[in-house]
Each structure stands twice: as structure tokens, then as C-alpha cells.
Design an enzyme around this catalytic site. Structure first.
Site, PDB file in Angstrom:
ATOM      1  N   SER A  78      13.595 -36.790 -49.846  1.00 34.67           N
ATOM      2  CA  SER A  78      14.922 -36.490 -50.364  1.00 34.67           C
ATOM      3  C   SER A  78      15.775 -37.738 -50.568  1.00 34.67           C
ATOM      4  O   SER A  78      16.491 -37.853 -51.554  1.00 34.67           O
ATOM      5  CB  SER A  78      15.641 -35.513 -49.434  1.00 34.67           C
ATOM      6  OG  SER A  78      15.083 -34.223 -49.578  1.00 34.67           O
ATOM      7  N   ASN A 101       9.030 -28.150 -51.637  1.00 40.03           N
ATOM      8  CA  ASN A 101       9.101 -28.315 -50.195  1.00 40.03           C
ATOM      9  C   ASN A 101       9.859 -29.500 -49.617  1.00 40.03           C
ATOM     10  O   ASN A 101      10.183 -29.499 -48.438  1.00 40.03           O
ATOM     11  CB  ASN A 101       7.678 -28.387 -49.636  1.00 40.03           C
ATOM     12  CG  ASN A 101       6.885 -27.137 -49.922  1.00 40.03           C
ATOM     13  OD1 ASN A 101       7.299 -26.046 -49.569  1.00 40.03           O
ATOM     14  ND2 ASN A 101       5.762 -27.286 -50.590  1.00 40.03           N
ATOM     15  N   TYR A 102      10.064 -30.515 -50.391  1.00 43.70           N
ATOM     16  CA  TYR A 102      10.630 -31.726 -49.810  1.00 43.70           C
ATOM     17  C   TYR A 102      11.945 -32.225 -50.360  1.00 43.70           C
ATOM     18  O   TYR A 102      12.596 -33.057 -49.739  1.00 43.70           O
ATOM     19  CB  TYR A 102       9.605 -32.859 -49.926  1.00 43.70           C
ATOM     20  CG  TYR A 102       8.412 -32.653 -49.031  1.00 43.70           C
ATOM     21  CD1 TYR A 102       8.540 -32.792 -47.654  1.00 43.70           C
ATOM     22  CD2 TYR A 102       7.178 -32.304 -49.543  1.00 43.70           C
ATOM     23  CE1 TYR A 102       7.456 -32.595 -46.818  1.00 43.70           C
ATOM     24  CE2 TYR A 102       6.074 -32.104 -48.718  1.00 43.70           C
ATOM     25  CZ  TYR A 102       6.227 -32.248 -47.353  1.00 43.70           C
ATOM     26  OH  TYR A 102       5.160 -32.054 -46.523  1.00 43.70           O
ATOM     27  N   LEU A 103      12.292 -31.811 -51.530  1.00 42.22           N
ATOM     28  CA  LEU A 103      13.521 -32.348 -52.114  1.00 42.22           C
ATOM     29  C   LEU A 103      14.677 -31.395 -51.883  1.00 42.22           C
ATOM     30  O   LEU A 103      14.646 -30.246 -52.327  1.00 42.22           O
ATOM     31  CB  LEU A 103      13.304 -32.578 -53.616  1.00 42.22           C
ATOM     32  CG  LEU A 103      12.165 -33.554 -53.925  1.00 42.22           C
ATOM     33  CD1 LEU A 103      11.955 -33.680 -55.428  1.00 42.22           C
ATOM     34  CD2 LEU A 103      12.455 -34.917 -53.317  1.00 42.22           C
TER      35      LEU A 103
END
Length: 907
Positions: free
Chosen positions: A735, A865-867
Site C-alpha cells: 500500500s 488483497n494488498y492495496l
DNA sequence: GTTAAGACTTGGTCAAACTCCG
DNA sequence: CGGAGTTTGACCAAGTCTTAAC
């Protein structure tokens, strides 16, 4: 001030009207309001955050509430935005402008997807509770054009813009369903609602989502923009990984973080209720309450790093300048908020809280109603006989079923693997019986069944559109009741309501169990979890019954069964990603990662110091943490022998890391899903030396970090920051990288160019996380086709140039390849054509490069899933990029909770 | 402190659905 | 309209991490 409450009543209509795409824009006014709203929201939501949404309104999540509020205010601005846009950016505006007109028509028919839906829902739901409503139409400005989604990364393709319009409208569609119910907190009695919804079709929009669009949002909180704050890890960048990393380096920063300062500024004490930042806060609170009261006070034991942060942390964000502006207002709001909160609280506070252990019990819901799961249809024998030693063999339906499972995989790699065949034969033999004529795999010929299957597929393909549609509707009708659950009165989509059908296990990599028969699951294998007062779902298979029915509101699963391949493991049925339960935990995940931002400096300083610690365990922890931070490695839990042999950080073997003097390390191992991680990285000298030490005296297959495992590592991380675990670093690094790249690289330009910047950042993150995909089978063919086309265009270009020079001399053009005379064009016309062709060639080459570049990189995983979606949403708002260009329909639904973020939000 | 159980997130693949283009 | 190409979403495997149990 009921503000919080919720509701936004009829947005739907409004929205519909507009249909246009939504563009976020921020205007001063807006922002102000946003702030306000945000505050409100924050306060309310935050606190409960976990529960917030649902409880409060009963219906939706906090978002909803906010939204309503916002809407009112916002609207104006929003509208303006459309207009403005034109004014604003030159290019951008154009695009948007254009688009808009076009779109609307379409829109009508379909409706805007996400937004509309959401609004809709919200409205309905709200109704129940409602507090205030204002409706306003929020409008959405222009629609975006959909650009072509190309993925090009780097290059500026002006081209893309043009592309498209379209696409996505269809999405929507859904509308109504929502039926929201009021319910709220306490009362559980939803049923009615449920049904309704089904009607609607689909919508997927989660309730929560509904709102959204507004621009605003928690401004205050968000604000942090700090530049300083983020500190990038220098690391990532640096790597040059062989893989593909770009090299950029951003070394800068890291140094100090502003944290302290900022943090303090915020003043926490007051914070408590008023504005918590969200999850983090909540987390904190919880912790505090639970275990820790002490903690708070005594930092002593807490590591330094931690201490720093302690106080302000989460809040830090909020503070900044912006607030000032708002402040005044905000204060008033706060009051309101508070009040409302209280109310709210009552109802729900306790409830939903997330899972943080601390908060009392981890109750996840008050009422839960659903219809259980649906089973695959029984096997229908086809009667096609396979051959054994060249002769047809009679098989019972059960035997045939298993043979067919193998036959349909004949054209996959699995069917060629010895392990797969061995496991398959072992299980199949059990069904054939000891004395069956079929004994050896090599004498089996499954091709008749394979062909039959291919034929069936072809038949299906050949069905007319109507037939296909009818089939689909039939299936929908059958499944509809299983698709929804009502959680605390809110209708939510169920994720996987279909029980997995029997088949041959397809493990990834060299999985020891591949090919084993995954037997059919029956009702008797299934445990149902449902509200105490809800009707127990009827077992869909007559004469059979559920294994067990539980009423456990501390978990989120609706049903589970033991995995037939590994009976110690379970297969769960959960709500869909768009549900507010999932949304809440998603938000908490990102808040935790944001919290890490405030601690990261201290953590890095601490592990750097420990690279040379005399205590070997400390040294290993330090180096492992460094690798997790810098390379975004996974934690690496221990695995059993009956699983594929893959590793993560703590399970790295000596052979997986090679020292390359003077200070580079080459990593080469199979990670999750047996995806290879191969990267050469330059590291600090002490790390390089430490790795060498860890390797000495060990065999190739020994553990590199012999004093370590994930539980020790995570226990250590928790001392540094509450709730910190290894995976948080992946989220954080992904992120923060997106946030930084977006803010650094976004330039003025049209929407298409901005989208390219986004995709480029997205790609960078995917590379950091090593998200790969297999090269598509047709990749090579596609590339050569592109090359061909480019060559063809180049040929045309040459011809045009020749014609041009002849035309200038007054000569007629040469004949074309077929010997026909070409039209006699003026030099000007030819020049125009040449320019067009040039542009076309350029675009194709860019497309080709991008395609080559991304052939092994999967962008979707990091986005899902990650940002932190708030980064994307805020960026879209700041740069007037329609969010639909970044998030597709399902992502919009999943990230409904993030849609009302303030434009100034920074991770 | 270890292991096991349990619950939930992350992840790649593949087929269906959709878009684009001639 | 039809086929190639692209995107989406279902599917389900494979991780992570927490907590309970020994």
C-alpha cells in the site's frame, strides 16, 4: 443531527437519473463538507467500527450513514464536478465530457452499476431506521469512458482513452434487492426481508456499499498526507531483482519519521471517542481494555519503537492542517455525533466487534439466517465404455464416475504425472474392487470417455443463446435461496454456497496427494452455523440430515465440512467479499498496516541494530524481519510432509539463499502455490555476513533460521507493535508503494494517462509481492500476430511515403500489390494518412511491449488483497478519474466501505 | 513451549462472459 | 455475425495466525 444515522433514502432514483459515471472531484466546498462528514463518521464509525455499521443503522455499515449525511452536502459539489471537470483539466475534461453524453443513454437502461445499486440499497435499508435523510442526488458527473483497459503501462498512450466507452455498464444491474431491514441491533427477525431480496436479482451490491460515492469522507482522519510519513522502504526499490524489478530507488526518506511529532500533535486524549481513527483505534482500545490497561501506561516493557507511537498513532493522521479548517464545524458535529453514538452504541456496540480478541468476546453477529448449502446433482452415468487392453469394459456408475474424472483431465499435465496417476489408481482400485479386470494403468484407455466429454462440451457450446439463457435461469432459480444470508437484519451475499463436487484432487506443485479421489460430500458431513432463533435450513437431499447445527456467533462461517483429502482440515462457507463482515475486517487489516507506518522506523532501527547482536536468536529474528520487510516474503509456517514442499521466510533452507560477493544475496525457492521466487538483492553488509554465518556448518537442506519459527517471530513483532505479524509488512509495503508512486508520478494529463500511472504502480506492487501468472498458451502467437500487424503497417507507411514524394512531384501513385491503381491523393491527404499510421504503429508497439512486460505478472491479486482501496479512491477523487476505471464491479462492491474516503487520504 | 485445531486470508487457474474488430 | 482476445468470477488450494490442548 442524526447524522449518523443513516440512511439515505432514495438515492436510487436520483442516481439513476444520472447514470453517469461517477467522477470524483473535489471542490473546496466539498471538501469541507467532507470533513465534517468525515468527522462524524469517524467518530461514529470508528469507534465501533467494527460494529459500527451494522449495528447502528441496522442496516449498513457506517458508510451508509455517512453517506447520507454527506450526500446532502456533497451533492452540490458533485454536480459541479461535472462541470468543473471541463474547466479543470484540459484533457481530462474532454474525455469526461465526451463520455458523459454517450453514456447516459446506456445508463438508463442499465443503471449505473455500482453506485446506483448502492444507493439503492441504502435507501431501502435505511428506511427502516432512518434517521435523517436527505436525499440528494449525488450525482455523478460524467462517466468515464471506459477506457480501454489496456494495460499498458508505461507508455503514455494517448490512445487508450479513446477506446472506450463502454464496457462496463452492464454491470450493474442490480438493483434493488436490498431489502434492508431494519433490524438492527437487537431484534432478530428478519426473515421477511430475505425473501424479497431475492427478487431483485442480483445485485450484489452490498448494502454497505450503497453509499459511497460521495466524496467525502473522513477527512479529518485521513488527512495525513504526509510526505514524510511514508517512508518507503528503500528497500524495495533497491532491489534489483532479477525478476523484474524496476529499479528505482527511493532511498530517501526513511529516516525519520514524523511520527512522533505528528502524533503528538494530535492529542490523543481527547481522542477517545470523538474521532478515532478507525480500526486502529479500535484495536487499540480493545487491547487496552482487555489486557492492557497496563500497557498503555507502562510502556516500559514496550519497545522503544513502540512507545513512540503509542500515543498518537492512529490519530496522527487526523490531525493536520485541514482539520483546522474544519474544525469549527467539526466540533459541533462531534457533539452530534456523540449523541448519536451513544445511541448507537447501545445497540450494538458490543456486538460486532471484530475479532480482536481483546474486546471482550469476539461476537460477530446477533442474528444469522440462511438457507444452508446446495449440493451438486447426483452423478448421471453416460454409459460410454473405456477400453482395457483394447476391449470395452463394463463399469458400475460409481466406477464410471471416477474413470470419467480422470478421462476429462487427459489433456492436462496432471494426467502425465506419475504421482497423480498413482494416487488416482489407488483410490479407483478401491472402488473397482480387488478382482476387477482393470489392474494396470498402462492398459487403460480412457479416450472414449474423453471424446464423449469433448463432444458434450461442443454440444453445449453450440446451443442457441436462448437455450443457454433458459438453462442459466433454471440454475439461478434453483440456487437463489442459497445465495443470500441475513446478518443482523441485513441481507448479504453468501460466498461459496455450493458444496464442492467430487473430483480428483489438484494440488499445486509437487503435491504428494495429487490425484486422490475427493469424495462426494453429503449432508451428513456438514455442520451448519445459524442464529438461535432462525429456522434450521432444510436438508436439500431427502432422507438425509445435517451432521450438526451450531449457533456460534463468534465465528463468521455459515457451514463447514471436513476436507476429504485432509480430514484434519475444513472447508468453510463464508459470506461474500462484499459483505460488511468481510469489509470490516478488511478495513481493520489496512488500518493495522497504516499503524505500522508509524512504527516502522523504530522497527527498522531495532532490527538493524540486532544484525550484529551476540544472541543468535536475536540476530536471526532481525535478519528474518529485514527480509520480510524488504522483500515482502511471507512468514513461512512449518508444513507437513504430505504437502508440497514450499517455503517462506522462517522455513528458508540454506540452499535457497546464495551469497554473491560482495554483498548480494540470490534467493531461489518455491513459495506459496509453488510459485518460484528468484531474486538477486543487494543487502546491507551486516545482513550479508549474518546469512553467511547462519549457513556455516549446515547442509543444503537445513533450515537457514534454525532458531526461529513463525510463532517466535510473530511474538517478537507483537512486542514492537500491537497486533503486528509478518503479513502486515506485505500489506504495508504494497500500500505504501502504491500511495507513493501515485503521488509522485501522477501528472496532469487525461484520464487515460493517469490510469497508466496507476497501472504502473499496480505492476510495481505485483512485482514486489511476486504475484505471477502463467504465460497464456496463446501468448507467443499473439505476439507474433502483433509483430506481423506492425510490419504490415510499416509497409503501408513506406508506400504512403513513396506516394507522397511522387505526389509532390506531380506523379501518380504506384500501383498496389494487386496491380491496381491507387487513388490519387493530395500531398496533404497523404501526410495526414502518414501521421495516422504512425500513431497507430506507435500504439501497437506500446501495446506489444506492455503485453510482453506483463505476461508473467498478475495485477489482480494485489488489488484485491494488498492495496488499501482508500488510496485508490482518494486518488481518483483528487485526479478526477472515475473509480470504475480502477475497480471493476466486484471490487467496487468489495470496497464499498472505502468509497467515501476523503480525497486527501494518504495511506 | 509445542502441537493441534480452528478460522480466515491470500492466490493462481480456468471457463464463462464480455469486448473488439473485421 | 463470428472469432480472437480480454476480463471476470467461480473454484478451491494453500497460506497465515490465533487459541486451545497437551
Amino acid at each position: 443531527m442524526a447524522v449518523q444515522a443513516c440512511v439515505k433514502p432514495k438515492m436510487f432514483d436520483d442516481i439513476d437519473d444520472d447514470d453517469e459515471p461517477i467522477v470524483f472531484k473535489r471542490s473546496n466546498t466539498t471538501s469541507r463538507q467532507n470533513l465534517l462528514n468525515s468527522e462524524i463518521k469517524k467518530s461514529s464509525s470508528q469507534r465501533h467500527d467494527g460494529q459500527s455499521g451494522r449495528q447502528v443503522s441496522g442496516v449498513h455499515s457506517s458508510n451508509g450513514q455517512n453517506s447520507s449525511a454527506q450526500k446532502g452536502k456533497t451533492v452540490p459539489s458533485a454536480k459541479s464536478s461535472a462541470v468543473k471537470s471541463s474547466a479543470a483539466g484540459p484533457e481530462a475534461s474532454t474525455s469526461s465530457a465526451k463520455a458523459a453524453p454517450v453514456k447516459s443513454p446506456l445508463a438508463n437502461s442499465k443503471g449505473l452499476p455500482s453506485l446506483a445499486d448502492r444507493s439503492d440499497h441504502s435507501s431501502k435499508q435505511n428506511t427502516s431506521i432512518v434517521v435523517k435523510q436527505e436525499k440528494h442526488p449525488i450525482k455523478q458527473p460524467a462517466k468515464p469512458i471506459s477506457d480501454s483497459e489496456d494495460s499498458e503501462d508505461d507508455k503514455p498512450l494517448s490512445a487508450r482513452l479513446s477506446a472506450g466507452l463502454s464496457k462496463k455498464n452492464s454491470n450493474n444491474a442490480n438493483k434493488g434487492l436490498s431489502t434492508p431491514t431494519p433490524s438492527s441491533s437487537q431484534a432478530p427477525k428478519p426473515k421477511i426481508i430475505v425473501k424479497k431480496s431475492s427478487e431483485d436479482s442480483d445485485d450484489e451490491v452490498p448494502l454497505s456499499s450503497k453509499f459511497q460515492m460521495k466524496s467525502n469522507a473522513g477527512a479529518s482522519a485521513s488527512k495525513s498526507y504526509d510526505s514524510d510519513g511514508k517512508k518507503p522502504l528503500a528497500s524495495k526499490l533497491q532491489q534489483n531483482g532479477s525478476i523484474m524489478r524496476v529499479n528505482q530507488q527511493k532511498s530517501p526518506t526513511v529516516l525519520n519519521k514524523r511520527p512522533l511529532d505528528k502524533i503528538n500533535s494530535s492529542g490523543q486524549s481527547s481522542v477517545k471517542k470523538p474521532k478515532l481513527s478507525n480500526a486502529s483505534q479500535s484495536i487499540k482500545d480493545k487491547q487496552v481494555s482487555v489486557k492492557a490497561e497496563p500497557k498503555a501506561d507502562d510502556d516500559d516493557h514496550i519497545p522503544i519503537a513502540q512507545r513512540m507511537k503509542k500515543s498518537g498513532s492512529s490519530d496522527s493522521k487526523s490531525l493536520p492542517a485541514k482539520q483546522k479548517v474544519t474544525k469549527v464545524v467539526s466540533s459541533s458535529f462531534k457533539k452530534t455525533t456523540k449523541k448519536s453514538k451513544k445511541v448507537t452504541k447501545k445497540s450494538k456496540y458490543s456486538k460486532s466487534t471484530k475479532m480482536l480478541p481483546s474486546s471482550g468476546e469476539g461476537q460477530k453477529w446477533n442474528t444469522l439466517v440462511h438457507n444452508g448449502v446446495i449440493f451438486p446433482p447426483p452423478y448421471k452415468p453416460h454409459g460410454v465404455k473405456m477400453l482395457y487392453k483394447g476391449k470395452p469394459v463394463d463399469l458400475t456408475p460409481q466406477q464410471e464416475e471416477v474413470a470419467t474424472m480422470f478421462a476429462v483431465m487427459l489433456d492436462t499435465d496432471y494426467a502425465k504425472k506419475d504421482k497423480f496417476i498413482e494416487n488416482f489408481m489407488n483410490d479407483w482400485r478401491k472402488i473397482l474392487g480387488r478382482n476387477h479386470v482393470i489392474q494396470k494403468f498402462n492398459d487403460c484407455d480412457f479416450s472414449p470417455i474423453y471424446e464423449w466429454h469433448q463432444n458434450e462440451k461442443e454440444k453445449k457450446k453450440q446451443m442457441s443463446t436462448e437455450e443457454k439463457k433458459a438453462l442459466k435461469e433454471e440454475k439461478l432459480k434453483l440456487e437463489e435461496k442459497y445465495m443470500w444470508a441475513v446478518v443482523d437484519g441485513v441481507k448479504e451475499k453468501v460466498g461459496n454456497f455450493r458444496v464442492e463436487p467430487p473430483g480428483l484432487f489438484r494440488g499445486r506443485g509437487e503435491h504428494p496427494k495429487m490425484g486422490k479421489l475427493k469424495r462426494r460430500i453429503r449432508p451428513n458431513d456438514i455442520t451448519i452455523n445459524i442464529g438461535k432463533n432462525a429456522p434450521i435450513p432444510e436438508c436439500p437431499i431427502p432422507g438425509e440430515s445435517w451432521k450438526e447445527v451450531r449457533h456460534d456467533n463468534t465465528v463468521t462461517w455459515l457451514a463447514f465440512w471436513n476436507d476429504p483429502i485432509n480430514p484434519k482440515e475444513f472447508k468453510y462457507v463464508f459470506l461474500a467479499a462484499s459483505s460488511s463482515l468481510k469489509g470490516q475486517s478488511d478495513k481493520e487489516k489496512y488500518e493495522k498496516a497504516r499503524m505500522l507506518k508509524d512504527y516502522i522506523q523504530g522497527i527498522r532501527a531495532a532490527y538493524t541494530k540486532d544484525f550484529v547482536s551476540k544472541d543468535i536468536t536475536k540476530r536471526q529474528i532481525a535478519v528474518a524481519t529485514y527480509l520480510i520487510d524488504k522483500l515482502a516474503l511471507r512468514a513461512g509456517n512449518e508444513k507437513d510432509d504430505d504437502e508440497a514442499d514450499t517455503v517462506g521466510c522462517c522455513t528458508l533452507k540454506v540452499e535457497n539463499v546464495k551469497c554473491r560477493p560482495p554483498n548480494k544475496l540470490e534467493f531461489d525457492f518455491l513459495g506459496k502455490d509453488s510459485i518460484r521466487y528468484n531474486n538477486v538483492v543487494e543487502v546491507e553488509i551486516p545482513v550479508y555476513k549474518a546469512i553467511g554465518q547462519f549457513q556455516t556448518g549446515k547442509g543444503e537442506s537445513d533450515d537457514l533460521f534454525d532458531k526461529l519459527d513463525t510463532s517466535k517471530l510473530n511474538a517478537h513483532l507483537k512486542e514492537l507493535m500491537p497486533g503486528l505479524t509478518a503479513k502486515v509488512f506485505r500489506t504495508y509495503n504494497a500500500s505504501i508503494t502504491l500511495d507513493e508512486m501515485l503521488s509522485r508520478d501522477t501528472k496532469d494529463g487525461n484520464v487515460g494517462e493517469k490510469v497508466v500511472v496507476y497501472q504502473h504502480a499496480n505492476k510495481e506492487v505485483a512485482i514486489i509481492c511476486n504475484h505471477q501468472r502463467t504465460i497464456s498458451k496463446s501468448h507467443a502467437a499473439q505476439m507474433s500476430r502483433l509483430t506481423e500487424k506492425i510490419d504490415e503497417l510499416k509497409g503501408i507507411l513506406d508506400g504512403l511515403k513513396t506516394d507522397l514524394s511522387r505526389a509532390r512531384k506531380g506523379k501518380p501513385p504506384l500501383k498496389d500489390a494487386d496491380g491496381k491503381q491507387k487513388r490519387n491523393l493530395t500531398p496533404e491527404a497523404l501526410e495526414r494518412k502518414i501521421a495516422q499510421t504512425d500513431a497507430k504503429i506507435e500504439k501497437m508497439e506500446r501495446d506489444k511491449n506492455t503485453k510482453e512486460d506483463l505476461k508473467t505478472v498478475a495485477l489482480g491479486t494485489s488489488k484485491i488483497n494488498y492495496l488499501d482501496p482508500r488510496i485508490s479512491v482518494a486518488w481518483c477523487k483528487r485526479h478526477e478519474v472515475p473509480i470504475e476505471k480502477i475497480f471493476n464491479k466486484s471490487l467496487l462492491a468489495k470496497f464499498a466501505w472505502a468509497m467515501d474516503v476523503d480525497p486527501s487520504f494518504r495511506f
